[in-house]
Enzyme design. Sequence first.
Site: not given
Lengths: 422, 422
Positions: A184, A207, A218, A298, A417, A422
Amino acid sequence: MTSDADTNDGRPAATVEEHLEQLYGSRMMRRQGVTAPLGFRAAGITIGLKPSGKPDLALVFNEGPDLAAAGVFTRNQVKAAPVLWTQEVLKSKQLRAVILNSGGANACTGPGGFQDTHATAEAVAQTLSNWGTQTGAGEVAVCSTGIIGERLPMDKMLAGATEIVHEMGGGLEGGTDAAWAIMTTDTVPKQVALHHPGGWNVGGMAKGAGMMAPSLATMLVVLTTDARVSADMLDLALRRASAMTFDRLDIDGSTSTNDTVLVLSSGASQLEVTQAELDAAVFAVCDDLCSQLQADAEGVTKRCAITVTGARTDDDALAVARSIARDSLVKTALFGSDPNWGRVLAAIGIAPVTIDPDTITVSFNGSVVCENGTGVPGAREVDLSGKTIEVVADLGLGDAQATVRTTDLSHAYVEENSAYTT
Amino acid sequence: MTSDADTNDGRPAATVEEHLEQLYGSRMMRRQGVTAPLGFRAAGITIGLKPSGKPDLALVFNEGPDLAAAGVFTRNQVKAAPVLWTQEVLKSKQLRAVILNSGGANACTGPGGFQDTHATAEAVAQTLSNWGTQTGAGEVAVCSTGIIGERLPMDKMLAGATEIVHEMGGGLEGGTDAAWAIMTTDTVPKQVALHHPGGWNVGGMAKGAGMMAPSLATMLVVLTTDARVSADMLDLALRRASAMTFDRLDIDGSTSTNDTVLVLSSGASQLEVTQAELDAAVFAVCDDLCSQLQADAEGVTKRCAITVTGARTDDDALAVARSIARDSLVKTALFGSDPNWGRVLAAIGIAPVTIDPDTITVSFNGSVVCENGTGVPGAREVDLSGKTIEVVADLGLGDAQATVRTTDLSHAYVEENSAYTT
């Protein structure tokens, strides 16, 4: 552990990584994953779940002869439909296949979402059966990752389930394609294979780039082995390895609705192994995947190992290490290469463990910055400009210790994040 | 509550803020603070603790006739020297003065740091005594804020303690100067005064812009009143107000080593008040200071109220609200004005409270985005672009509720906290 390393110089191992390096050395390969063990096929394809048009559907198929399997799952009370499904099917301790999609978590989607998962498993089972391997939906695990709260486009999923079985038909390759398709916000695929000196193999792919902890992420992980082992042995090895690796990787304190780690055994090597051999090999593969996950978390600019020593119990050590690893002020200081040890002490002081502030010693990258709860001269000059930071806090209360792997809190984390849906 | 408001339109109060507005309306003034009640003097001066050369030393002095006082302190087990000192002197339930410095927390400074605090209190007491008010060091509270782990420059502190007593000599003003002098990363001073219809007053000042929760903050608050009340009444009023205000302001989950909230009564109005009257007035002042602290939190772009309803107990509601308020993924989504309700559900699912994922309803700014654990159509279109965001999560399990005030997690938060000592 470095990838594809080929030497060790014979010194005693100082760290887990060095120990594994000495044990397995060049036998760990990051160019291979779930299809490295005999008896597994895999594929990764694009079915249009992601706006980017990148690969988004993966399949791992166990040719047997054994179908033993085990899994561990998120501790979040809000569990995605695929987690509920896979927990259910694993009660048989057998899996023929795992279908994984990125581009949608299928979490918080109600009874309809669960039906979607069931239909996906059914489509895979039907296609495998048509293809010559009699399979029931109850032998197919499902994993999903992506946005929470959206139903998956089932026309694409069902067509994809058929397509990917055919895609996989051609050969034993495909593990790398699968590792790509489950990504992702990951920037690189993560896989590793251990070719055990005994002639059997363990492979894995993972992942996950955020939302890891306190249990998993996740994070989706599939491990495969061709050793002849029972489902109960797999379960034990997986629980032991997860507790020391994925469970101690804490990026942002959040825990996903979809975390799943599965292990499948084909038995195709015909080699029986002991529980201890299996434990060590599964641990090595999990540890390596875990360090790959940490490195790709991230917005990470620093990889940080938080070790707490001198605790009264292992649980205490882990709780204090988590308190430090999750503290936003500690993590922003690490981002700024700032040896702000006072924040480490403040984070220790709010851990749910009774501590003595006057017996705490803290070091950064091996330099003591605080002794008996008080700063030492030169503490502000410690160099934290490198990519790796080691924080050790000795509580001075006992002999227990624990390490949690985490990252800094950077601008890129906020950026990534704040604009995910959006 | 708005500052210096002067009307209310007679509607029933829908919120705590409206209730307070109706109760006290124009009687709340943010241009005044600790010197609004009779019998208090204050000062704020610059003694060179901050590299910026901004004011860094404050004094609040109680002229009496009463010297009743109470305090609440950080729950962090690592407590700064001034906290240990002030907890000790408050055992007498009396305070003549509070000396506060910014530019250094005097935390994790060992026995030497504690001696520094003692010497500071002694210098204030000595100067006050010389100046005509017989005072012992045990009647002087000390508060410090700034970097952890550095000894304070005692030559400056001791000279400053003398200077500030003389500075304050001139009059009853000085409250605003004191509010400026306690600021660290705050961008505005925070003070408020309530002129009670009964003829007595409560004033207060606060500093704190990060590191607030679960108990207080690197938050220093001094409240004053001229009501005739016992130290035990003050203690009760302060504990009740703190539990509902400062304790429920959760910016980043961190908790400082130095948090201190003090309340002093001079009795100079000669008016006796009931516990209920005192509770209401102290709550109103704390609530107003709390909203000022929230609005000025480090790097804040959004003020967020997280309300959990339908919980089995108040404690459950508070625990779930904190879990949401502290979740980095929720907070970055709020920064991005992203109605990512799935992250709210994931945060609820990891709270240390048993919940039912299928009975959760979530709304953003009054629009339902998730019902019975499943998204509703249009959920992604809710407008969160404003400065204020209200998140309500109904657990559907009972009647208890709680609200936690928090902020978003922004680039500016990372920036400010990554370069604090360097």
